[in-house]
Enzyme design. Sequence first.
Site, PDB file in Angstrom:
ATOM      1  N   ALA A 247      -2.676   9.367 -25.406  1.00  0.00           N
ATOM      2  CA  ALA A 247      -3.238   9.949 -24.184  1.00  0.00           C
ATOM      3  C   ALA A 247      -4.129   8.936 -23.458  1.00  0.00           C
ATOM      4  CB  ALA A 247      -4.028  11.207 -24.520  1.00  0.00           C
ATOM      5  N   TYR A 248      -4.871   8.171 -24.247  1.00  0.00           N
ATOM      6  CA  TYR A 248      -5.723   7.122 -23.671  1.00  0.00           C
ATOM      7  C   TYR A 248      -4.875   6.080 -22.935  1.00  0.00           C
ATOM      8  CZ  TYR A 248      -8.392   2.733 -23.795  1.00  0.00           C
ATOM      9  OH  TYR A 248      -8.979   1.533 -23.475  1.00  0.00           O
ATOM     10  N   LEU A 249      -3.811   5.604 -23.571  1.00  0.00           N
ATOM     11  CA  LEU A 249      -2.959   4.596 -22.951  1.00  0.00           C
ATOM     12  C   LEU A 249      -2.321   5.131 -21.678  1.00  0.00           C
ATOM     13  CD1 LEU A 249      -1.193   3.116 -26.111  1.00  0.00           C
ATOM     14  CD2 LEU A 249      -3.030   2.050 -24.772  1.00  0.00           C
TER      15      LEU A 249
ATOM     16  N   LYS B  36      -5.049   5.329 -18.895  1.00  0.00           N
ATOM     17  CA  LYS B  36      -5.365   4.009 -18.356  1.00  0.00           C
ATOM     18  C   LYS B  36      -4.228   3.489 -17.479  1.00  0.00           C
ATOM     19  CE  LYS B  36      -9.467   2.793 -19.926  1.00  0.00           C
ATOM     20  NZ  LYS B  36     -10.589   2.596 -18.961  1.00  0.00           N
TER      21      LYS B  36
END
Length: 219
Positions: A130-132, A135
């Site tokens: 989810a972070y990738l 970003k």
Amino acid sequence: MRIVIAGGHGQIALRLERLLAARGDDAVGIIRRPEQAGDLLAVGAEPVVCDLESATVGDVAGHVEAADAVVFAAGAGAGSGITRKSTVDHAAAVLFADAAEAAGVRRFIVVSAMRVDREPPEGTDPGFAAYLRAKGAADADVRARTGLDWTILRPGRLTDEPGTGLVTLAESTGRADVTRDDVAAVLVGLLDEPGTAGRTLELIGGDTPVNKAVAQAAR
């Protein structure tokens, strides 16, 4: 220069603020919690309390309108849930870019991450995936804008070792470590080098002095 930094209490941001203040720039850090202000004051930065998850574009534009440049260094952090990856790493970056455009601040630098332009591999931890994705979506939004002189910096794996002042900075570097000290030093260099506008650059430790590496990365 007056530089406004989103995520002003982050580990890279505090290092950047210290470097900017030491050379006489006005470093302004946007923070979410009032109790974080003392840490910014200790490094010579001006704290501004503003929660980017609930602020409006107008709120943030008022904080950045006198800036020469802005840096988005905010992040939800490793301990946050998947929802905050979207609201901070993506939505807050878009909000900050909208505010910079509304305030007429063109120079916009993003601290991003490697491997965000592709779908995470199967089996990736859901929170990290989810972070990738967040970003990557933020980077895509910024790169589509014509009202900003943007630079996106994608460091490798961050460490707290003392900075060496020697880096590799290029469109593609391969994956390796880089110290937070050196990331902050490169950010200062990017702020000073308008020729890096429109570039997405990866950063790892290397053997090139920071100033030379930034100059080589400029168009």
